[in-house]
Structure formats: C-alpha cells, structure tokens
Design an enzyme around this catalytic site. Structure first.
Site, PDB file in Angstrom:
ATOM      1  N   GLU A  15     112.576  77.271 138.304  1.00  0.00           N
ATOM      2  CA  GLU A  15     113.543  77.786 137.118  1.00  0.00           C
ATOM      3  C   GLU A  15     112.711  78.467 136.149  1.00  0.00           C
ATOM      4  O   GLU A  15     113.154  78.833 134.899  1.00  0.00           O
ATOM      5  CB  GLU A  15     114.501  76.930 136.600  1.00  0.00           C
ATOM      6  CG  GLU A  15     115.523  76.616 137.622  1.00  0.00           C
ATOM      7  CD  GLU A  15     116.644  75.509 137.063  1.00  0.00           C
ATOM      8  OE1 GLU A  15     117.703  75.853 136.616  1.00  0.00           O
ATOM      9  OE2 GLU A  15     116.424  74.243 137.220  1.00  0.00           O
ATOM     10  N   SER A 179     120.044  75.846 138.680  1.00  0.00           N
ATOM     11  CA  SER A 179     120.313  77.208 139.132  1.00  0.00           C
ATOM     12  C   SER A 179     120.590  77.260 140.435  1.00  0.00           C
ATOM     13  O   SER A 179     120.578  78.511 140.789  1.00  0.00           O
ATOM     14  CB  SER A 179     119.024  77.897 138.408  1.00  0.00           C
ATOM     15  OG  SER A 179     118.943  77.742 137.215  1.00  0.00           O
ATOM     16  N   TYR A 248     122.205  84.723 137.622  1.00  0.00           N
ATOM     17  CA  TYR A 248     121.067  85.417 136.839  1.00  0.00           C
ATOM     18  C   TYR A 248     120.886  86.874 136.972  1.00  0.00           C
ATOM     19  O   TYR A 248     120.163  87.708 136.329  1.00  0.00           O
ATOM     20  CB  TYR A 248     119.906  84.787 136.810  1.00  0.00           C
ATOM     21  CG  TYR A 248     119.822  83.361 136.398  1.00  0.00           C
ATOM     22  CD1 TYR A 248     120.232  83.015 135.260  1.00  0.00           C
ATOM     23  CD2 TYR A 248     119.859  82.331 137.255  1.00  0.00           C
ATOM     24  CE1 TYR A 248     120.322  81.773 134.560  1.00  0.00           C
ATOM     25  CE2 TYR A 248     119.962  80.945 136.964  1.00  0.00           C
ATOM     26  CZ  TYR A 248     120.304  80.644 135.709  1.00  0.00           C
ATOM     27  OH  TYR A 248     120.328  79.399 135.379  1.00  0.00           O
ATOM     28  N   ARG A 287     125.948  70.287 129.495  1.00  0.00           N
ATOM     29  CA  ARG A 287     127.077  71.059 130.277  1.00  0.00           C
ATOM     30  C   ARG A 287     127.342  70.199 131.258  1.00  0.00           C
ATOM     31  O   ARG A 287     126.589  69.789 132.255  1.00  0.00           O
ATOM     32  CB  ARG A 287     126.486  72.465 130.356  1.00  0.00           C
ATOM     33  CG  ARG A 287     127.815  73.415 130.389  1.00  0.00           C
ATOM     34  CD  ARG A 287     127.482  74.587 131.393  1.00  0.00           C
ATOM     35  NE  ARG A 287     127.104  74.328 132.828  1.00  0.00           N
ATOM     36  CZ  ARG A 287     126.002  74.784 133.616  1.00  0.00           C
ATOM     37  NH1 ARG A 287     125.229  75.683 132.931  1.00  0.00           N
ATOM     38  NH2 ARG A 287     125.865  74.462 134.724  1.00  0.00           N
ATOM     39  N   ASP A 289     129.944  70.057 134.422  1.00  0.00           N
ATOM     40  CA  ASP A 289     130.535  71.017 135.442  1.00  0.00           C
ATOM     41  C   ASP A 289     131.460  70.228 136.405  1.00  0.00           C
ATOM     42  O   ASP A 289     131.284  68.896 136.846  1.00  0.00           O
ATOM     43  CB  ASP A 289     129.572  71.493 136.353  1.00  0.00           C
ATOM     44  CG  ASP A 289     128.510  72.364 135.719  1.00  0.00           C
ATOM     45  OD1 ASP A 289     128.524  72.441 134.525  1.00  0.00           O
ATOM     46  OD2 ASP A 289     127.522  72.878 136.315  1.00  0.00           O
ATOM     47  N   GLU A 302     128.576  67.648 138.250  1.00  0.00           N
ATOM     48  CA  GLU A 302     127.315  67.310 137.761  1.00  0.00           C
ATOM     49  C   GLU A 302     127.415  67.505 136.073  1.00  0.00           C
ATOM     50  O   GLU A 302     128.068  68.117 135.691  1.00  0.00           O
ATOM     51  CB  GLU A 302     126.108  68.097 138.226  1.00  0.00           C
ATOM     52  CG  GLU A 302     126.279  69.637 137.954  1.00  0.00           C
ATOM     53  CD  GLU A 302     124.843  70.312 137.848  1.00  0.00           C
ATOM     54  OE1 GLU A 302     124.124  69.940 138.176  1.00  0.00           O
ATOM     55  OE2 GLU A 302     125.083  71.544 137.865  1.00  0.00           O
ATOM     56  N   ASN A 304     124.247  68.899 133.229  1.00  0.00           N
ATOM     57  CA  ASN A 304     122.946  69.621 133.070  1.00  0.00           C
ATOM     58  C   ASN A 304     122.562  69.293 131.655  1.00  0.00           C
ATOM     59  O   ASN A 304     123.261  69.653 130.611  1.00  0.00           O
ATOM     60  CB  ASN A 304     123.207  71.115 133.340  1.00  0.00           C
ATOM     61  CG  ASN A 304     123.573  71.369 134.893  1.00  0.00           C
ATOM     62  OD1 ASN A 304     122.676  71.703 135.558  1.00  0.00           O
ATOM     63  ND2 ASN A 304     124.967  71.741 134.972  1.00  0.00           N
ATOM     64  N   GLY A 308     121.695  76.635 131.115  1.00  0.00           N
ATOM     65  CA  GLY A 308     121.406  77.773 130.918  1.00  0.00           C
ATOM     66  C   GLY A 308     121.645  78.089 129.346  1.00  0.00           C
ATOM     67  O   GLY A 308     122.562  77.724 128.794  1.00  0.00           O
TER      68      GLY A 308
HETATM   69  P1  ATP Z   1     123.353  74.480 137.885  1.00  0.00           P
HETATM   70  O1  ATP Z   1     122.549  73.520 137.244  1.00  0.00           O
HETATM   71  O2  ATP Z   1     122.594  75.850 137.221  1.00  0.00           O
HETATM   72  O3  ATP Z   1     124.899  74.517 137.349  1.00  0.00           O
HETATM   73  P2  ATP Z   1     122.777  73.580 140.413  1.00  0.00           P
HETATM   74  O4  ATP Z   1     121.551  73.982 141.063  1.00  0.00           O
HETATM   75  O5  ATP Z   1     122.781  72.015 139.723  1.00  0.00           O
HETATM   76  O6  ATP Z   1     123.362  74.502 139.506  1.00  0.00           O
HETATM   77  P3  ATP Z   1     125.472  72.723 141.421  1.00  0.00           P
HETATM   78  O7  ATP Z   1     126.169  73.127 140.135  1.00  0.00           O
HETATM   79  O8  ATP Z   1     125.496  71.549 141.991  1.00  0.00           O
HETATM   80  O9  ATP Z   1     124.140  73.237 141.374  1.00  0.00           O
HETATM   81  O10 ATP Z   1     125.852  73.622 142.567  1.00  0.00           O
HETATM   82  C1  ATP Z   1     125.926  75.145 142.553  1.00  0.00           C
HETATM   83  C2  ATP Z   1     127.369  75.834 142.760  1.00  0.00           C
HETATM   84  O11 ATP Z   1     127.507  75.631 144.062  1.00  0.00           O
HETATM   85  C3  ATP Z   1     128.464  75.426 142.151  1.00  0.00           C
HETATM   86  O12 ATP Z   1     128.660  76.186 140.953  1.00  0.00           O
HETATM   87  C4  ATP Z   1     129.433  75.758 143.102  1.00  0.00           C
HETATM   88  O13 ATP Z   1     129.881  77.111 143.065  1.00  0.00           O
HETATM   89  C5  ATP Z   1     128.963  75.248 144.540  1.00  0.00           C
HETATM   90  N1  ATP Z   1     129.026  73.954 144.836  1.00  0.00           N
HETATM   91  C6  ATP Z   1     128.321  73.150 144.766  1.00  0.00           C
HETATM   92  N2  ATP Z   1     128.848  71.969 145.091  1.00  0.00           N
HETATM   93  C7  ATP Z   1     130.063  72.097 145.728  1.00  0.00           C
HETATM   94  C8  ATP Z   1     130.660  71.213 146.327  1.00  0.00           C
HETATM   95  N3  ATP Z   1     130.564  70.155 146.760  1.00  0.00           N
HETATM   96  N4  ATP Z   1     132.033  71.882 147.026  1.00  0.00           N
HETATM   97  C9  ATP Z   1     132.316  73.283 146.523  1.00  0.00           C
HETATM   98  N5  ATP Z   1     131.209  73.944 146.107  1.00  0.00           N
HETATM   99  C10 ATP Z   1     130.119  73.554 145.423  1.00  0.00           C
HETATM  100 MG    MG Z   2     126.168  73.140 138.309  1.00  0.00          MG
HETATM  101 MG    MG Z   3     122.739  71.577 137.579  1.00  0.00          MG
HETATM  102 MG    MG Z   4     120.665  73.142 135.676  1.00  0.00          MG
END
Ligand code: ATP
Ligand code: MG
Ligand code: MG
Ligand code: MG
Length: 345
Positions: A15, A179, A248, A287, A289, A302, A304, A308
């Site tokens: 990232e 990300s 992004y 943040r 989610d 999750e 964060n 971002g």
């Molecule tokens: P960030 O930290 O940027 O939010 P990340 O890499 O930690 O992202 P996640 O938030 O876990 O990743 O997943 C990214 C995206 O994938 C989610 O915003 C969603 O669109 C999709 N996603 C992730 N897990 C699932 C799931 N179990 N079911 C449906 N969609 C999912």
């Molecule tokens: Mg996320």
């Molecule tokens: Mg994340």
């Molecule tokens: Mg993150």
C-alpha cells in the site's frame, strides 16, 4: 505553541502508493502557522529518508523532494533526540499499520497518532481480529485460515477445507493486508486455486471467508477510551466487489453519505463498532466495515486501524459530514495522540 510534527509515509507494504497520496494530502492540509512539518519517507526497500523541514506544500511526495543524506541511522538519531513533538504514521499495511512502527515509537517514548501496538497488530491480522470479534459476540461471516506450508503440503485438502466449511462463493484474502490487495472472489475450484496462489504471494497466512450478498456500510470512530462514531456511509462498488482499482483508480465507486438505512440499524451498527473498537483496545481512529445482508442482519467485516486517509477517502468524508473538516480532523488526531501519551507518563 507550535507543534513539531513528523510525518512517516511510504513504507514497505503493497500500500506504498496509497500512503504517498495520503501524505501529500495531509501536508497540503496542515496549517503552517501551527505546525513545523518534518517528512520521513520510507522507501519500498525499507530505508528511512529524512527530509528537511517543509516550508510549503509539495507537488509530489517522494524522496526526490527532500534534501537528505539518505542515512537511516541519522533518522533514528533524530527520533531519539526528541526533535519532534508528535509522529504521524501515515502508513498502511504491514510494517506501518501493524504495530511494528508503533512498537519502535513506544520504545523511543514518542507520542504518535493512531492505534497502539496491540490494536494495530491484532487489527492487521484478519484471523486474530475475527477471533477477538467472535469472543466479543460480534456477528460475522464464517471463515477458515491456513498457512502456505499447510497448502504446499496438501493443496487438495487445503481447497476441500474451504469448500466443505464455506462453499461458494467465498473470498480469499492475505491475512495481513489492506486496500483489497491480493483478494479474490471465487465461485469454483479453479478460481479458488488461483486465489490461493495470488493471496500467498502477499502473506504466509491466508483467510477464506464465506461470501455474502450484502450492502457495505462503514463508520468512522474517533477517540481513545470513549470513541465517538461518525455518520454511516455506504459503498456501492460498480464491479463485483470493492477491489483495489475501485478504491484508488476508477474513482467511480459511489460513496453514499449518510447511508440510507433504518434508524435501528444505524444504532446497532454504531454499538457494534464501539464494541469492536474496545475489544481490540483501539485508540485514535478506526474505520469499521460492515455487511448488511439480505435478511437485514449486520455482520462486522473488519476494522482498519489506519484507514484510507486522503480527503476523498471514506473516513475523512464521514467526519466531514459530521462537521469535522479534514484539517480539523488531523488536528483532533494529534490532540488524541498527545492525550494518550500524557496519560501513560
Ligand atoms: P480495506 O482495508 O481497504 O478496507 P481490505 O483489503 O482489508 O480492505 P476487505 O475490506 O476485507 O479488504 O475486503 C475488500 C472488499 O471485498 C470488501 O469491501 C467487499 O467488497 C469484498 N468482500 C470482502 N469480504 C467479503 C465477504 N466475505 N463477502 C462478500 N464480499 C466481501
Ligand atoms: Mg475493508
Ligand atoms: Mg482492511
Ligand atoms: Mg486497510
């Protein structure tokens, strides 16, 4: 009193580029009448390059902007010598958002913005995070996890484990990243195999989650012991999911603020977000989610610990809607960092 603020940005993680965008935005937003800004750029190789004090916003943030002797040891020296009042790690992902940099700053007894060692590391590892959420009785999707070694020893068994316990569709993710880097949605065995291959390029440990059909909601939290929630926002990705490009590069993912959801769902989500914040012992900012599934149930996806943070990212936009503009948000975070530091002394 002027604050000597050191910005740590770049970093060794996937990232890196996101962090550069954030640094540029933060530098541009800081009031130069209040802050002396000192940039420290961390290269993708992990070298720390200290720049001279900034006297104006910059067009582009990179090592080239700063006169420097390029010596990591000199950087360590200026940290130890307490040249700075507060450090702001504008770093995402491993080696920045995961408690390692936070540990360095703790050892040096320096005040820093955002989450401490424990929350950062527990929040970075999606498996550990979900285990803690489970203990706090937070509803979430089913998941399994495995290491590269286990996969290499018996790939068939590694795929079957996910298929048996979760089925399709499922999401494969590196355990420690953000990300959406390295994340794939899978609907069959072929995709699952490719997804493991991809995710293991970024981590020795991966998580596989049950895929849900759901609306995606996010809320920002700000505070230390008693965090406050922002309004809730909704993400409407125009693609199959909210992947790196959608975050992004495309710029065409709709962020709806405030999300149009019933009052009771909002109240419940904020309550769950505070529970998650406290379960991980977070501080500063988070943040959180969530998924709102077709049955109307909220599932936490999750948190964060360094979300971002460009002015166009969800976290600052949520606070802007709550009346906290970007420059003020940065100042609040710096205040929270000082408060937490003083409380520990
Ligand atoms: P960030 O930290 O940027 O939010 P990340 O890499 O930690 O992202 P996640 O938030 O876990 O990743 O997943 C990214 C995206 O994938 C989610 O915003 C969603 O669109 C999709 N996603 C992730 N897990 C699932 C799931 N179990 N079911 C449906 N969609 C999912
Ligand atoms: Mg996320
Ligand atoms: Mg994340
Ligand atoms: Mg993150």
């Amino acid at each position: 009193m002027r604050t000597k603020l050191c910005l740590l940005y770049g970093g060794k993680s996937a990232e890196h580029q996101v962090s550069l965008q954030t640094a540029k935005a933060v530098i541009g937003a800081l009031d130069l009448n209040k802050f002396d800004i000192y940039p420290i750029y961390i290269t993708t190789e992990g070298n720390w390059i200290e720049g001279n004090q900034l006297t104006a916003p910059v067009d582009q943030v990179s090592e080239l902007q700063f006169a420097s002797d390029g010596q990591s040891s000199a950087v360590a020296h200026s940290l130890i010598s307490k040249k700075y009042d507060v450090i702001f790690p504008l770093l995402h992902g491993p080696n920045g958002e995961d408690g390692t940099v936070q540990g360095l700053l703790e050892v040096m007894n320096l005040p820093y913005v955002g989450n401490g060692v424990l929350a950062s590391s527990a929040g970075m590892d999606k498996v550990i995070m979900k285990n803690i959420f489970a203990q706090a009785n937070l509803p979430q999707v089913n998941y399994v996890w495995l290491t590269r070694k286990v996969w290499m020893e018996d790939k068939e068994a590694a795929y079957e484990k996910a298929e048996k316990e979760l089925g399709y569709p499922c999401f494969v993710k590196p355990a420690n990243l953000g990300s959406s880097v390295g994340i794939s949605k899978c609907t069959n065995r072929e995709e699952l195999a490719a997804a493991y291959e991809e995710a293991f390029q970024f981590d020795r440990k991966i998580i596989v989650e049950e895929g849900v059909t759901a609306r995606e909601l996010e809320v920002g939290l700000l505070g230390n012991d008693d965090p406050k929630c922002s309004v809730i926002g909704e993400i409407v990705p125009k693609k199959t999911f909210y992947d790196y490009k959608a975050k992004y590069e495309d710029g065409n993912t709709a962020l709806i603020i405030p999300a149009e959801i019933p009052e009771d769902v909002q109240t419940n989500m904020k309550k769950m977000a505070v529970t998650a914040f406290q379960a991980l012992d977070c501080s500063g900012l988070v943040r959180a989610d969530f998924f709102l599934n077709e049955k109307g149930e909220l599932l936490i996806n999750e948190v964060n610990t360094m979300p971002g943070f460009t002015p166009f990212s969800m976290f600052p936009l949520l606070w802007k809607h709550a009346g906290v503009e970007y420059p003020l948000l940065i100042e609040k975070l710096i205040e929270l960092a000082k408060e937490r530091y003083e409380e520990k002394q």
